[in-house]
Design an enzyme around this catalytic site. Structure first.
Site, PDB file in Angstrom:
ATOM      1  N   ARG A 132      12.011  -6.047   4.032  1.00 49.17           N
ATOM      2  CA  ARG A 132      11.223  -4.376   3.647  1.00 49.17           C
ATOM      3  C   ARG A 132      12.437  -3.892   4.675  1.00 49.17           C
ATOM      4  O   ARG A 132      12.681  -4.223   5.455  1.00 49.17           O
ATOM      5  CB  ARG A 132       9.987  -4.402   4.596  1.00 49.17           C
ATOM      6  N   ARG A 177      11.522  -1.897   9.816  1.00 51.40           N
ATOM      7  CA  ARG A 177      10.733  -1.429  11.244  1.00 51.40           C
ATOM      8  C   ARG A 177      10.820  -2.463  12.425  1.00 51.40           C
ATOM      9  O   ARG A 177      11.009  -3.998  12.336  1.00 51.40           O
ATOM     10  CB  ARG A 177       8.971  -1.279  10.863  1.00 51.40           C
ATOM     11  N   ARG A 230       0.736  -8.687  13.726  1.00 51.93           N
ATOM     12  CA  ARG A 230       0.045  -7.677  12.456  1.00 51.93           C
ATOM     13  C   ARG A 230      -1.591  -8.174  11.284  1.00 51.93           C
ATOM     14  O   ARG A 230      -2.352  -7.732  11.412  1.00 51.93           O
ATOM     15  CB  ARG A 230       0.630  -6.938  12.189  1.00 51.93           C
ATOM     16  N   LYS A 243       0.546  -1.039  -0.080  1.00 56.18           N
ATOM     17  CA  LYS A 243       0.077   0.120  -0.386  1.00 56.18           C
ATOM     18  C   LYS A 243       1.202   1.357  -0.022  1.00 56.18           C
ATOM     19  O   LYS A 243       0.245   2.529  -0.861  1.00 56.18           O
ATOM     20  CB  LYS A 243      -1.295  -0.025   1.213  1.00 56.18           C
ATOM     21  N   ARG A 299      -9.019   1.670   9.074  1.00 52.43           N
ATOM     22  CA  ARG A 299      -8.677   0.129   9.838  1.00 52.43           C
ATOM     23  C   ARG A 299      -9.792  -0.872  10.917  1.00 52.43           C
ATOM     24  O   ARG A 299      -9.839  -1.805  10.837  1.00 52.43           O
ATOM     25  CB  ARG A 299      -7.556   0.302  10.577  1.00 52.43           C
TER      26      ARG A 299
HETATM   27  P1  AMP Z   1       1.389   0.363   9.485  1.00 54.45           P
HETATM   28  O1  AMP Z   1       2.581   1.713   8.693  1.00 54.45           O
HETATM   29  O2  AMP Z   1       0.124   0.986   8.410  1.00 54.45           O
HETATM   30  O3  AMP Z   1       1.816  -1.145   8.915  1.00 54.45           O
HETATM   31  O4  AMP Z   1       0.699   0.861  10.373  1.00 54.45           O
HETATM   32  C1  AMP Z   1       1.982   0.391  11.822  1.00 54.45           C
HETATM   33  C2  AMP Z   1       1.490   0.183  12.723  1.00 54.45           C
HETATM   34  O5  AMP Z   1       0.617   1.296  12.946  1.00 54.45           O
HETATM   35  C3  AMP Z   1       0.399  -0.832  12.945  1.00 54.45           C
HETATM   36  O6  AMP Z   1       0.690  -2.178  13.056  1.00 54.45           O
HETATM   37  C4  AMP Z   1      -0.593   0.231  13.986  1.00 54.45           C
HETATM   38  O7  AMP Z   1      -0.130  -0.501  15.002  1.00 54.45           O
HETATM   39  C5  AMP Z   1      -0.805   1.768  13.750  1.00 54.45           C
HETATM   40  N1  AMP Z   1      -2.230   2.277  13.364  1.00 54.45           N
HETATM   41  C6  AMP Z   1      -1.741   2.430  12.091  1.00 54.45           C
HETATM   42  N2  AMP Z   1      -2.499   3.330  11.258  1.00 54.45           N
HETATM   43  C7  AMP Z   1      -3.757   2.926  12.222  1.00 54.45           C
HETATM   44  C8  AMP Z   1      -4.624   2.601  12.434  1.00 54.45           C
HETATM   45  N3  AMP Z   1      -5.662   3.542  11.090  1.00 54.45           N
HETATM   46  N4  AMP Z   1      -5.446   2.403  13.104  1.00 54.45           N
HETATM   47  C9  AMP Z   1      -5.199   1.709  14.890  1.00 54.45           C
HETATM   48  N5  AMP Z   1      -3.771   1.938  14.406  1.00 54.45           N
HETATM   49  C10 AMP Z   1      -2.862   2.117  13.095  1.00 54.45           C
END
Ligand code: AMP
Length: 225
Positions: free
Chosen positions: A129, A162, A173, A15, A90
């Site tokens: 990644r 990360r 996740r 994404k 989400r």
């Molecule tokens: P991402 O970079 O989108 O993979 O997000 C990394 C982490 O940030 C996720 O595993 C959540 O802990 C938190 N996070 C990101 N976006 C959201 C969201 N829309 N709602 C809740 N937690 C989020």
């Protein structure tokens, strides 16, 4: 009329990479809720400290905090023409909040490309990644490596992995995605906004598919680039 695109899909499906490509092609702003949280962690804000405690476990940050953060970002002038949302919403609560928020801007979610891939592919991709320290540009050491090992092609900064891309957290996740985010597939399908895209294709093919969805869906969309 502003254009709002929600990129839906499991962690690691691409994404972020696709949102960057779409932003470059359309001039729309890329908003990643994960990047906003990571920015807060880097700047050691109160929000960053709270978010980190959930992110480290692969859990979702609470809806109210997340919605407030994205609301602030969407209200900034650079989002006037719309935005590409990556990682938000989400949960169904976030999706409802987004729709109320956009109604306030006289807008709506226009497209929801759902990029999908088998969880086995995702786990492997996440472990390969690497991210650029300064601006979050995304690489994959196998399928999309940087020209110079460990350095970002675009700004030369250091690449890092990360913490939440490590095996234990990744599995959680994906589970959290299946339980809390996957219901949004039916939600947006019910609104006739969902278009499924095969996320196992090469990066450029996925970008082409996304652009064709947007072009078909909104012939009158004004491209700023
Ligand atoms: P991402 O970079 O989108 O993979 O997000 C990394 C982490 O940030 C996720 O595993 C959540 O802990 C938190 N996070 C990101 N976006 C959201 C969201 N829309 N709602 C809740 N937690 C989020």
């Amino acid at each position: 009329m502003a254009t709002y695109i929600v990129l839906l899909g499991p962690p690691g499906v691409g994404k972020g990479t696709q949102a960057e490509n779409l932003a470059a092609q359309t001039g729309l702003i890329h908003i990643s809720s994960g990047d906003l949280f990571r920015e807060n962690i880097k700047n050691q804000t109160e929000l960053g400290r709270l978010a980190k405690s959930f992110m480290d476990k692969g859990e979702l940050v609470p809806d109210d905090v997340t919605v407030a953060m994205v609301k602030d970002r969407l209200a900034r002038p650079d989002c006037k023409a719309g935005a590409i949302l990556d990682g938000f919403p989400r949960t169904p609560v976030q999706a409802e909040a987004l729709s109320r928020l956009l109604a306030g801007f006289k807008g709506d979610v226009n497209f929801v490309p759902f990029i999908n891939a088998d969880p086995r592919v995702l786990i492997e991709r996440l472990s390969d990644r690497w991210i650029c320290r300064t601006q979050g540009h995304i690489y994959n050491i196998k399928s999309n490596p940087p020209r110079v090992a460990g350095r970002c092609d675009l700004d030369g900064s250091e690449l890092y992995q990360r913490d939440d891309d490590k095996a234990g957290t990744v599995t959680n996740r994906i589970k959290v995605y299946a339980e809390q985010t996957a219901p949004l597939i039916a939600y947006y399908r019910g609104q006739n906004k969902l278009v499924e895209i095969d996320g196992t294709q090469p990066i450029e093919k996925v970008t082409d598919a996304l652009l064709s969805v947007i072009r078909k869906g909104q012939a009158g969309m004004s491209w700023s680039k």
